[in-house]
Design a protein around this motif. Structure first.
Motif, PDB file in Angstrom:
ATOM      1  N   LEU A 152       0.839  -1.207   0.000  1.00 32.92           N
ATOM      2  CA  LEU A 152       0.000   0.000   0.000  1.00 32.92           C
ATOM      3  C   LEU A 152       0.872   1.255   0.000  1.00 32.92           C
ATOM      4  O   LEU A 152       0.626   2.186  -0.766  1.00 32.92           O
ATOM      5  N   HIS A 153       1.890   1.275   0.857  1.00 32.86           N
ATOM      6  CA  HIS A 153       2.811   2.421   0.906  1.00 32.86           C
ATOM      7  C   HIS A 153       3.507   2.629  -0.438  1.00 32.86           C
ATOM      8  O   HIS A 153       3.537   3.739  -0.973  1.00 32.86           O
ATOM      9  N   GLY A 154       4.088   1.560  -0.964  1.00 34.48           N
ATOM     10  CA  GLY A 154       4.866   1.664  -2.195  1.00 34.48           C
ATOM     11  C   GLY A 154       4.032   2.072  -3.393  1.00 34.48           C
ATOM     12  O   GLY A 154       4.432   2.929  -4.191  1.00 34.48           O
ATOM     13  N   LEU A 155       2.852   1.484  -3.530  1.00 42.02           N
ATOM     14  CA  LEU A 155       1.979   1.814  -4.655  1.00 42.02           C
ATOM     15  C   LEU A 155       1.440   3.237  -4.539  1.00 42.02           C
ATOM     16  O   LEU A 155       1.333   3.947  -5.539  1.00 42.02           O
ATOM     17  N   ALA A 156       1.111   3.651  -3.321  1.00 47.81           N
ATOM     18  CA  ALA A 156       0.650   5.035  -3.125  1.00 47.81           C
ATOM     19  C   ALA A 156       1.757   6.015  -3.491  1.00 47.81           C
ATOM     20  O   ALA A 156       1.496   7.055  -4.101  1.00 47.81           O
ATOM     21  N   HIS A 157       2.985   5.680  -3.128  1.00 51.51           N
ATOM     22  CA  HIS A 157       4.127   6.537  -3.485  1.00 51.51           C
ATOM     23  C   HIS A 157       4.254   6.641  -5.005  1.00 51.51           C
ATOM     24  O   HIS A 157       4.460   7.736  -5.546  1.00 51.51           O
TER      25      HIS A 157
END
Length: 178
Positions: free
Chosen positions: A23-28
């Motif tokens: 979730l963090h990586g894709l949002a970034h």
């Protein structure tokens, strides 16, 4: 879920421990796309039934917020029924295509961080809690499915944005109630 025919995502391939980092990586990645693309390109709808990249970004932000609320409801209540998120109506009502891309990027990142924090702390029993999911038809879904489905939403809509910015219209997404 089997492999998504468009983006290639397979939810069973994503371990629970990797949901929050995903979730963090894709949002970034999504936020970087919104910040690194000109406003005109972000607001361009390649066809009337296909969202603009900015609308996809706002939708992803909304998905992250709604899915967090759904998970919280499943943790608090036994078998809650979730209301549809009215995704197509939201795009119009919120005038998402007129939004500031940097603001949407910030909101998307914040929503992802909040959801990632929630799922990172779930116990095995909490992953198994169930709610009645409204889309594509009413069906009981556990928190595990909701969390993985949310990661799929990000993967898929990053794919949609890349396809839209490259020019070909492709298959319309952003149609229906999720």
């Amino acid at each position: 879920m089997e492999r998504c025919g468009e983006c290639g995502f397979v939810d069973a391939d994503l371990p629970r421990a990797e949901v929050a980092p995903a979730l963090h990586g894709l949002a970034h990645q999504f936020a970087a796309r919104l910040r690194g693309t000109g406003a005109a390109a972000l607001r361009r709808r390649p066809a009337p039934a296909v969202w603009s990249p900015l609308e996809y970004g706002a939708h992803v932000r909304d998905v992250l917020v709604v899915q967090r609320e759904r998970i919280l409801r499943a943790l608090i209540h036994d078998g809650p029924t979730y209301a549809p998120m009215r995704r197509d109506e939201r795009v119009v009502e919120q005038r998402d295509n007129e939004s500031d891309p940097a603001t949407v990027a910030d909101q998307l990142g914040s929503a992802a961080a909040q959801l990632a924090h929630l799922v990172a702390g779930l116990t095995d029993e909490e992953w198994d809690r169930v709610g009645i999911y409204p889309w594509p038809a009413q069906v009981a879904r556990d928190v595990d499915w909701i969390a993985r489905h949310t990661v799929h939403e990000l993967v898929h809509h990053l794919f949609d944005v890349a396809r839209t910015l490259q020019g070909p219209t492709g298959t319309p997404h952003g149609l229906g109630s999720g």
